[in-house]
Design an enzyme around this catalytic site. Structure first.
Site, PDB file in Angstrom:
ATOM      1  N   HIS A   1      -0.646   3.227  12.443  1.00 38.83           N
ATOM      2  CA  HIS A   1       0.121   4.388  11.966  1.00 38.83           C
ATOM      3  C   HIS A   1      -0.677   5.240  10.960  1.00 38.83           C
ATOM      4  CE1 HIS A   1       3.761   2.535  13.694  1.00 38.83           C
ATOM      5  NE2 HIS A   1       3.441   1.428  13.078  1.00 38.83           N
TER       6      HIS A   1
HETATM    7  O1  RIB Z   1       6.152   2.873   9.455  1.00 44.27           O
HETATM    8  C1  RIB Z   1       4.780   2.647   9.241  1.00 44.27           C
HETATM    9  C2  RIB Z   1       4.416   2.854   7.799  1.00 44.27           C
HETATM   10  O2  RIB Z   1       5.059   1.889   6.986  1.00 44.27           O
HETATM   11  C3  RIB Z   1       2.909   2.664   7.530  1.00 44.27           C
HETATM   12  O3  RIB Z   1       2.526   3.477   6.452  1.00 44.27           O
HETATM   13  C4  RIB Z   1       2.821   1.225   7.130  1.00 44.27           C
HETATM   14  O4  RIB Z   1       1.687   0.959   6.274  1.00 44.27           O
HETATM   15  C5  RIB Z   1       4.085   1.066   6.348  1.00 44.27           C
HETATM   16  O5  RIB Z   1       3.843   1.577   5.033  1.00 44.27           O
END
Ligand code: RIB
Ligand code: CA
Length: 311
Positions: free
Chosen positions: A236
């Site tokens: 992500h």
């Molecule tokens: O939903 C994904 C996010 O939530 C990313 O930033 C992961 O590191 C968590 O913080």
């Protein structure tokens, strides 16, 4: 050259985002890293940030920020990232220095001192950034854009409708989305397509020191992702950095994005007003598609660069 500040909650994918940014000094000048309570407690994510920067032998100022969200109490993601917040690799005892425990002041000082506009990479809950917007609004004109991993248009992971970074602090997200600063939003619409395959993860384990450490990070993260139905791993946070390095990896459109803060099943939902008669400012570039193969190649090549440059 972009001058960037990375606000994060390491976090496996945060770590990979930092590594990739650090591998491109000719394009991204990291002015500082700040931490925010999120994937784990502030103490743990700050220790993890110290571990990453020490592993890189980096000379980047690190400041810790808010322990939790503006209104509610902290909700962590231990199931996804483990007890330490970055389970998998074993790091040497970290003694990387912390220059401040007030990330908001640190961010303001870095932004106002920089001779150029600054890009903020926000890859955790948005509490620090929201406070920066409210307490130091004069920084807004010095911010080129805020590249966010967060949200999803009608798409969640913490709940059916809310993505984790937004869900932890929807009030902060509302402040940031309405701050009038250009935003690039890498939400789940695109980040769940930004996958590193099991085969690609395995290949890292046979390579140099940095690739092997990344392989250990991804080994844990891939296993953990199975509980959510993933076979390959969505990186992500890396999307928020990858866009700055190669925007043509992505496709998206500018939209007027808002956040639900009211109690209920939709708290933390991000949505776009797509009505033809919508007259709101469309200040958010919502990323929707990514060239996965080139995205994965960017990570692998960044790790190879660091294998070469860091003993
Ligand atoms: O939903 C994904 C996010 O939530 C990313 O930033 C992961 O590191 C968590 O913080
Ligand atoms: Ca994160």
């Amino acid at each position: 050259m972009k001058y960037i500040l990375i606000d994060c909650d390491p976090g496996h994918d945060d770590a990979l985002a930092i590594l990739t940014a650090y591998a491109h000094p000719e394009e991204l000048r990291i002015l500082g890293v700040t931490t925010i309570g999120g994937n784990q407690t502030l103490e743990k994510v700050t220790e993890n940030a110290r571990r990453i920067l020490q592993f890189l032998h980096a000379d980047i100022p690190l400041a810790s920020g808010q322990a939790g969200p503006l209104v509610k109490s902290l909700h962590t993601a231990e199931d996804a990232h483990g007890e330490s917040g970055m389970d998998g690799p074993v790091f040497e005892k970290e003694d990387y220095p912390l220059v401040s425990d007030n990330a908001v002041v640190f961010l303001k000082e870095q932004i106002m001192a920089c001779p150029e506009k600054v890009t903020i990479v926000a890859i955790g809950p948005l509490t620090n950034i929201a406070l920066l917007m409210r307490v130091y609004p004069e920084t807004k004109e010095k911010i080129d854009c805020i590249s966010i991993m967060g949200g999803g248009i009608g798409h969640g992971n913490s709940t059916e409708l809310a993505e984790f970074n937004i869900y932890v602090d929807p009030e902060a997200a509302h402040i940031v989305f309405h701050a009038g600063v250009p935003i690039v939003m890498a939400g789940l619409d695109v980040t769940e397509k930004a996958l590193i395959t099991v085969r690609e993860i395995e290949s890292l384990k046979e390579k140099g020191r940095v690739s092997r450490m990344a392989g250990e990070l991804l080994g844990f993260y891939n296993e953990s992702g199975r509980q959510y139905g993933f076979t390959d791993s969505p990186i992500h946070d890396l999307c928020a950095v990858a866009y700055l390095l190669q925007p043509d990896l992505f496709q998206g459109e500018y939209q007027a994005v808002d956040v639900i803060t009211e109690e209920g099943c939709a708290r933390g939902l991000t949505f776009a007003d797509k009505r033809l008669m919508c007259d709101k400012v469309k200040n958010v570039l919502v990323l929707e598609e990514v060239d996965r193969d080139r995205f994965a190649a960017m990570l692998i090549e960044a790790l190879e660069r660091l294998d070469e440059s860091i003993s």
